[in-house]
Design an enzyme around this catalytic site. Structure first.
Site, PDB file in Angstrom:
ATOM      1  CG  ASP A   1       4.253  18.317   1.624  1.00 20.01           C
ATOM      2  OD1 ASP A   1       3.330  18.000   1.484  1.00 20.01           O
ATOM      3  OD2 ASP A   1       4.663  16.511   1.676  1.00 20.01           O
TER       4      ASP A   1
ATOM      5  CG  ASP B   1      -0.002  11.345  -0.061  1.00 15.55           C
ATOM      6  OD1 ASP B   1      -0.049  12.078  -0.809  1.00 15.55           O
ATOM      7  OD2 ASP B   1       0.297  10.869   0.713  1.00 15.55           O
TER       8      ASP B   1
END
Ligand code: GAL
Length: 398
Positions: free
Chosen positions: A149, A204
Site C-alpha cells: 500500500d 477502493d
C-alpha cells in the site's frame, strides 16, 4: 520530483543493488485468489483465514484457478528489537509461517500485505526503511504474494519506494508476486511495468453497483488506461465485491463479467465459507474465467452502442476468438437486436478485428449455443445485466 531526477535516482539504485529487477513471468495471466479486506476489514485472525483456505480448496474455486489467500491490513503489530516485523500474537498465535504452511498444504498460495510508508493505512508498522528485513521474513515464512500500500508516505517518492521493495524482494530470493496498491494516485500504469506484476489503478471499490465508487464507475475509469494492461503487468481495478451484501445476484454476475472482460485480477472479497451456490457458480464459471485468463491479456474496448443504450464491449482472444459483452446499464429490461459489425474496427493495436459471418456464439453464463454471426443476435437483457458471449470462428483461425 522532475522525471530526469527520478530516472537518475533509479539508475543509481539499480547500480548499487547489482541490477535487481522484478521476478520474471510470475503472473502471465491475471492473479486469482481471495483477500480478507472487503469482507473482514481489520477483523482477521488465523482461524478465519484458515477457513477461507479450506473453502477455496474444497468448493471448486481451486479447480477453477484460484490460488492466492491474501491477508490484508491489521495482521502486524510491532517490530522486534532488531527491526523485524511481528504478527499480532492474539490474532495469529501460531505465527505467520504456520499459517503459510497450512495454506500451502492445501495446494494454495499465500499472500500478505504491507505499506511503502512509515505506517499502513490502519496505522500498523509500514515497511519504509525496513524493506530488506521485511522481504527476508516474507521469504522465510513462504509468502508468495505481497500487496503493498501507499499510506503515510509524506515526502516520499512512489517510484523510489516501490522500487526499493521490488529490489528487496528480489534479493530475498523467493519469487513473490508484487502487487502495488497506491489507489492509482501516482498513475502507476505509466511506470510500474518494471516494478510489479499488478498495480491498483483506482481508489477502493465500494460495495455498490451503479452509484458511488462502485462497479460501473470503476469499469468506466479503466477504459482510459486499457492499453497498459498486459501479461505480468496488470491493471488492478480492485478486488471483487461479488457475493457481498448490497450487490444483487445480477449485479454480482455483471461485475464478474466486466472484470473478466478487462482481464483484471480476480481476487474474491466475500466470505467463501458461507457464500450461496449461485455466487459460487459465478466465481467458478469456466467460460468466464477463460476470458479473464486469456493469454493475450487484452483489456476490452467499447465497440458499439445500440439505440436503446446497450453497450457492446469487445475483447480479442488468443486463438482468434472474441469475447463480447452486451451491457445494459439501465434499471429496465432492454431488447437486443444487433447486427455483427463487418467493418474493420478502429483499435489501438492497429489490427483489424472484423467479425466473420460464420462464428459460433456461445452464451458464457449458461453454456448454451446462440447460433452464428450470420444473423443478428437477439435477446432480452434485464436491467443491469449482461449478455456475455464468446465468438468462435468455426472454419478458420485468423
Ligand atoms: C487501502 C487499500 C485497501 C486495503 C486498505 C487496508 O489503501 O486500497 O484495499 O488494503 O488500505 O488498510
Amino acid at each position: 520530483m522532475q522525471k530526469g531526477y527520478i530516472v537518475f535516482f533509479l539508475l543509481l539504485i539499480s547500480y548499487i543493488n547489482g541490477h535487481a529487477q522484478k521476478y520474471p513471468d510470475l503472473a502471465p495471466t491475471p492473479p486469482m485468489g481471495w483477500n480478507s479486506w472487503n469482507y473482514f476489514v481489520c477483523h482477521i485472525n488465523e482461524h478465519k483465514i484458515k477457513r477461507m483456505a479450506d473453502a477455496m480448496a474444497s468448493n471448486g474455486m481451486k479447480e477453477a484457478g484460484y490460488r492466492y489467500i491474501v491477508i490484508d491490513d491489521c495482521w502486524q503489530i510491532a517490530r522486534d528489537k532488531d527491526g523485524y516485523i511481528l504478527a499480532d500474537p492474539k490474532k495469529f498465535p501460531h505465527g505467520i509461517k504456520a499459517l503459510a504452511d497450512y495454506i500451502h498444504a492445501k495446494g494454495l498460495k499465500f499472500g500478505i500485505y504491507s505499506d511503502a510508508g512509515t505506517m499502513t493505512c490502519q496505522k500498523r508498522p509500514g515497511s519504509a526503511g525496513y524493506e530488506d528485513k521485511d522481504a527476508q521474513r516474507y521469504a522465510e515464512w513462504g509468502v508468495d504474494y505481497l500487496k503493498y500500500d501507499y499510506c503515510n508516505t509524506e515526502g516520499m517518492n512512489p517510484v523510489v519506494q516501490y522500487t526499493a521493495m521490488r529490489d528487496a524482494l528480489y534479493r530475498a530470493g523467493r519469487p513473490i508476486v508484487f502487487s502495488l496498491c497506491d489507489g492509482g494516485k501516482n498513475k502507476p500504469w505509466l511506470w510500474a511495468d518494471t516494478v510489479g506484476q499488478l498495480r491498483r489503478t483506482t481508489n477502493d471499490i465500494q460495495n455498490m453497483f451503479a452509484t458511488g465508487h462502485g462497479v460501473l464507475k470503476i469499469f468506466d475509469e479503466q477504459s482510459l488506461i486499457r492499453i497498459y494492461n498486459k501479461p505480468n503487468s496488470w491493471n488492478d481495478p480492485d478486488m471483487l465485491q461479488a457475493g457481498n451484501i448490497v450487490l444483487t445476484y445480477i449485479q454480482s454476475r455483471t461485475h464478474f463479467s466486466l472484470w473478466c472482460m478487462m482481464s483484471a485480477p480476480l481476487i474474491a472479497g466475500n466470505n467463501l465459507r458461507y457464500m450461496n451456490q449461485k455466487i459460487l457458480k459465478v466465481l467458478t464459471n469456466k467460460n468466464a474465467i477463460a476470458v479473464d485468463q486469456d493469454r493475450l491479456g487484452i483489456q476490452c474496448f467499447l465497440r458499439a452502442k445500440t439505440d436503446n443504450g446497450i453497450e457492446v464491449w469487445f475483447k480479442p482472444l488468443a486463438n482468434g476468438d472474441f469475447a463480447v459483452c452486451f451491457l445494459n446499464r439501465n434499471l429496465t429490461t432492454a431488447s437486443l437486436d444487433f447486427k455483427w459489425p463487418q467493418a474493420a474496427m478502429d483499435d489501438d493495436f492497429q489490427r483489424s478485428y472484423n467479425i466473420p459471418d460464420d462464428c459460433a456464439i456461445l452464451n458464457i453464463w449458461n453454456n448454451k449455443d446462440l447460433g452464428t454471426t450470420k444473423t443478428n443476435i437477439k435477446a432480452t437483457i434485464k436491467g443491469q445485466d449482461v449478455l456475455f458471449v464468446r465468438l468462435t470462428n468455426t472454419h478458420k483461425r485468423w
